[in-house]
Design a protein around this motif. Structure first.
Motif, PDB file in Angstrom:
ATOM      1  N   TRP A   1      -2.384  -6.041  -0.292  1.00 40.09           N
ATOM      2  CA  TRP A   1      -1.695  -4.744  -0.198  1.00 40.09           C
ATOM      3  C   TRP A   1      -0.882  -4.612   1.085  1.00 40.09           C
ATOM      4  O   TRP A   1       0.036  -3.795   1.167  1.00 40.09           O
ATOM      5  CB  TRP A   1      -2.716  -3.602  -0.285  1.00 40.09           C
ATOM      6  CG  TRP A   1      -3.321  -3.482  -1.652  1.00 40.09           C
ATOM      7  CD1 TRP A   1      -4.582  -3.829  -2.019  1.00 40.09           C
ATOM      8  CD2 TRP A   1      -2.693  -2.976  -2.834  1.00 40.09           C
ATOM      9  NE1 TRP A   1      -4.763  -3.585  -3.364  1.00 40.09           N
ATOM     10  CE2 TRP A   1      -3.629  -3.060  -3.877  1.00 40.09           C
ATOM     11  CE3 TRP A   1      -1.417  -2.477  -3.104  1.00 40.09           C
ATOM     12  CZ2 TRP A   1      -3.331  -2.657  -5.183  1.00 40.09           C
ATOM     13  CZ3 TRP A   1      -1.115  -2.069  -4.392  1.00 40.09           C
ATOM     14  CH2 TRP A   1      -2.061  -2.163  -5.423  1.00 40.09           C
TER      15      TRP A   1
ATOM     16  N   GLN B   1      -3.515   8.192  -9.987  1.00 39.41           N
ATOM     17  CA  GLN B   1      -4.108   8.162  -8.648  1.00 39.41           C
ATOM     18  C   GLN B   1      -5.467   7.440  -8.601  1.00 39.41           C
ATOM     19  O   GLN B   1      -5.699   6.600  -7.726  1.00 39.41           O
ATOM     20  CB  GLN B   1      -4.272   9.579  -8.131  1.00 39.41           C
ATOM     21  CG  GLN B   1      -4.508   9.628  -6.636  1.00 39.41           C
ATOM     22  CD  GLN B   1      -4.076  10.950  -6.031  1.00 39.41           C
ATOM     23  OE1 GLN B   1      -3.864  11.923  -6.747  1.00 39.41           O
ATOM     24  NE2 GLN B   1      -3.959  10.985  -4.734  1.00 39.41           N
TER      25      GLN B   1
ATOM     26  N   ALA C   1       1.428   6.825  -6.892  1.00 36.94           N
ATOM     27  CA  ALA C   1       0.437   7.869  -7.191  1.00 36.94           C
ATOM     28  C   ALA C   1       1.034   9.257  -6.987  1.00 36.94           C
ATOM     29  O   ALA C   1       0.674  10.209  -7.688  1.00 36.94           O
ATOM     30  CB  ALA C   1      -0.799   7.677  -6.318  1.00 36.94           C
TER      31      ALA C   1
ATOM     32  N   VAL D   1      -5.196   3.493 -10.157  1.00 41.80           N
ATOM     33  CA  VAL D   1      -4.480   2.482  -9.384  1.00 41.80           C
ATOM     34  C   VAL D   1      -5.362   1.893  -8.273  1.00 41.80           C
ATOM     35  O   VAL D   1      -5.086   0.806  -7.761  1.00 41.80           O
ATOM     36  CB  VAL D   1      -3.162   3.085  -8.825  1.00 41.80           C
ATOM     37  CG1 VAL D   1      -3.416   3.913  -7.577  1.00 41.80           C
ATOM     38  CG2 VAL D   1      -2.131   2.007  -8.591  1.00 41.80           C
ATOM     39  N   GLU D   2      -6.452   2.578  -7.966  1.00 42.40           N
ATOM     40  CA  GLU D   2      -7.377   2.038  -6.965  1.00 42.40           C
ATOM     41  C   GLU D   2      -8.095   0.782  -7.475  1.00 42.40           C
ATOM     42  O   GLU D   2      -8.643   0.021  -6.691  1.00 42.40           O
ATOM     43  CB  GLU D   2      -8.408   3.095  -6.555  1.00 42.40           C
ATOM     44  CG  GLU D   2      -7.813   4.251  -5.765  1.00 42.40           C
ATOM     45  CD  GLU D   2      -7.088   3.779  -4.494  1.00 42.40           C
ATOM     46  OE1 GLU D   2      -7.575   2.840  -3.845  1.00 42.40           O
ATOM     47  OE2 GLU D   2      -6.028   4.346  -4.182  1.00 42.40           O
TER      48      GLU D   2
ATOM     49  N   LYS E   1       1.936   1.820  -3.483  1.00 45.71           N
ATOM     50  CA  LYS E   1       0.833   2.403  -4.255  1.00 45.71           C
ATOM     51  C   LYS E   1       0.775   3.912  -4.036  1.00 45.71           C
ATOM     52  O   LYS E   1       0.632   4.684  -4.996  1.00 45.71           O
ATOM     53  CB  LYS E   1      -0.491   1.746  -3.848  1.00 45.71           C
ATOM     54  CG  LYS E   1      -1.675   2.298  -4.614  1.00 45.71           C
ATOM     55  CD  LYS E   1      -2.899   1.413  -4.501  1.00 45.71           C
ATOM     56  CE  LYS E   1      -3.513   1.421  -3.142  1.00 45.71           C
ATOM     57  NZ  LYS E   1      -4.826   0.722  -3.135  1.00 45.71           N
TER      58      LYS E   1
ATOM     59  N   MET F   1       0.830  -1.216   0.000  1.00 42.06           N
ATOM     60  CA  MET F   1       0.000   0.000   0.000  1.00 42.06           C
ATOM     61  C   MET F   1       0.864   1.265   0.000  1.00 42.06           C
ATOM     62  O   MET F   1       0.478   2.298  -0.549  1.00 42.06           O
ATOM     63  CB  MET F   1      -0.950  -0.015   1.201  1.00 42.06           C
ATOM     64  CG  MET F   1      -0.238  -0.033   2.533  1.00 42.06           C
ATOM     65  SD  MET F   1      -1.366  -0.174   3.943  1.00 42.06           S
ATOM     66  CE  MET F   1      -1.815  -1.894   3.862  1.00 42.06           C
TER      67      MET F   1
ATOM     68  N   LEU G   1      -2.263  -6.111  -6.592  1.00 39.17           N
ATOM     69  CA  LEU G   1      -0.806  -6.086  -6.411  1.00 39.17           C
ATOM     70  C   LEU G   1      -0.215  -7.452  -6.729  1.00 39.17           C
ATOM     71  O   LEU G   1      -0.768  -8.484  -6.344  1.00 39.17           O
ATOM     72  CB  LEU G   1      -0.489  -5.729  -4.944  1.00 39.17           C
ATOM     73  CG  LEU G   1       0.987  -5.785  -4.538  1.00 39.17           C
ATOM     74  CD1 LEU G   1       1.769  -4.631  -5.162  1.00 39.17           C
ATOM     75  CD2 LEU G   1       1.116  -5.753  -3.015  1.00 39.17           C
TER      76      LEU G   1
ATOM     77  N   PHE H   1       1.307  -3.495 -10.686  1.00 38.95           N
ATOM     78  CA  PHE H   1      -0.027  -2.959 -10.419  1.00 38.95           C
ATOM     79  C   PHE H   1      -0.901  -3.419 -11.558  1.00 38.95           C
ATOM     80  O   PHE H   1      -0.717  -2.973 -12.697  1.00 38.95           O
ATOM     81  CB  PHE H   1       0.015  -1.435 -10.305  1.00 38.95           C
ATOM     82  CG  PHE H   1       0.784  -0.957  -9.111  1.00 38.95           C
ATOM     83  CD1 PHE H   1       0.155  -0.790  -7.896  1.00 38.95           C
ATOM     84  CD2 PHE H   1       2.150  -0.702  -9.194  1.00 38.95           C
ATOM     85  CE1 PHE H   1       0.867  -0.359  -6.773  1.00 38.95           C
ATOM     86  CE2 PHE H   1       2.861  -0.285  -8.085  1.00 38.95           C
ATOM     87  CZ  PHE H   1       2.218  -0.107  -6.867  1.00 38.95           C
TER      88      PHE H   1
END
Lengths: 81, 141
Positions: free
Chosen positions: A62, A45, A38, A48-49, A34, A31, A53, A74
């Motif tokens: 994550w 941003q 971002a 990627v949600e 991530k 996380m 992973l 990703f």
């Protein structure tokens, strides 16, 4: 620690690269990678949600702690077949 | 062809290759042989027609996930032989994008395993398609 990042499909298009390296502190997790990604590429941003992973070619949660030299991906929902 | 293989290929998958697989598949101890070929459809979206799909993969991971999928499916249905080929690169409408070949003792096992493999590919193998339309536009996923 240095983490190799692989990007594909729309994530690669948005970042304009398929690969980059992130500098993370020891003990940081997926996380955190991530968030760092971002921050470096703000256009990723939202996208990627939707990603999953991978760590060293395996799907991982994550929360997974990362190690120096790990390769992470990703991965947006796949669409083979 | 080995008994259990799965791989990605940039080369077109020919129908002749499928005929070869069928000859290879003859094995008196197995009563069922299922070949599935996925073909790129010329779908219409908002006035545009699909001309081709471009497949890209996270190749190192995709091959690993395909191998897991084959091993899991083989164990679950006691398969005798499996082969998966998945195209990468540009695949025109009407061309084969994926082939799944399964040999098993009984029909129900072969059909179920073939379906399971296809669903597994679509859910967990890191391959993505980009759609190219006949008006020159394209869309990534």
């Amino acid at each position: 620690m240095q983490i190799r990042v692989r990007l594909f499909a729309s994530l690669r298009d948005a970042a304009d690269t398929g690969e980059c390296w992130l500098e993370l502190a020891p003990g940081e997790r997926g996380m955190d990678a991530k968030a760092a990604l971002a921050a470096r590429y703000p256009r990723l941003q939202d996208l990627v949600e939707y990603a999953r992973l991978s760590v060293n070619w395996e799907y991982r949660p994550w929360e997974t702690p990362l190690q120096d030299g790990d390769e992470i991906g990703f991965l947006l929902p796949v669409s083979g077949g | 062809m080995e008994a259990k293989t799965a791989y990605l290929t940039m080369k077109p998958i020919s129908w002749n290759r499928l005929a070869y697989l069928e000859r290879w598949a003859m094995q008196p101890s197995c009563g069922a042989f299922v070949t599935f070929a996925g073909v790129v459809r010329a779908d219409r979206h908002e006035g545009r027609t699909v001309r081709a799909l471009f497949y890209e993969a996270y190749a190192e991971m995709a091959e690993r996930q395909l191998a897991y999928l084959v091993a899991e499916t083989t164990a679950r249905w006691s398969l005798d032989a499996v082969e998966i080929q998945h195209r990468l690169g540009l695949v025109e409408a009407g061309q084969i994008s994926v082939v799944v070949v399964v040999r098993a003792q009984h029909r129900a096992m072969a059909y179920a395993a073939s379906q399971f493999l296809l669903e597994g590919i679509k859910q967990r193998v890191p391959i993505w398609k980009h759609t190219h339309y006949d008006d020159g536009t394209s869309r990534s996923c």
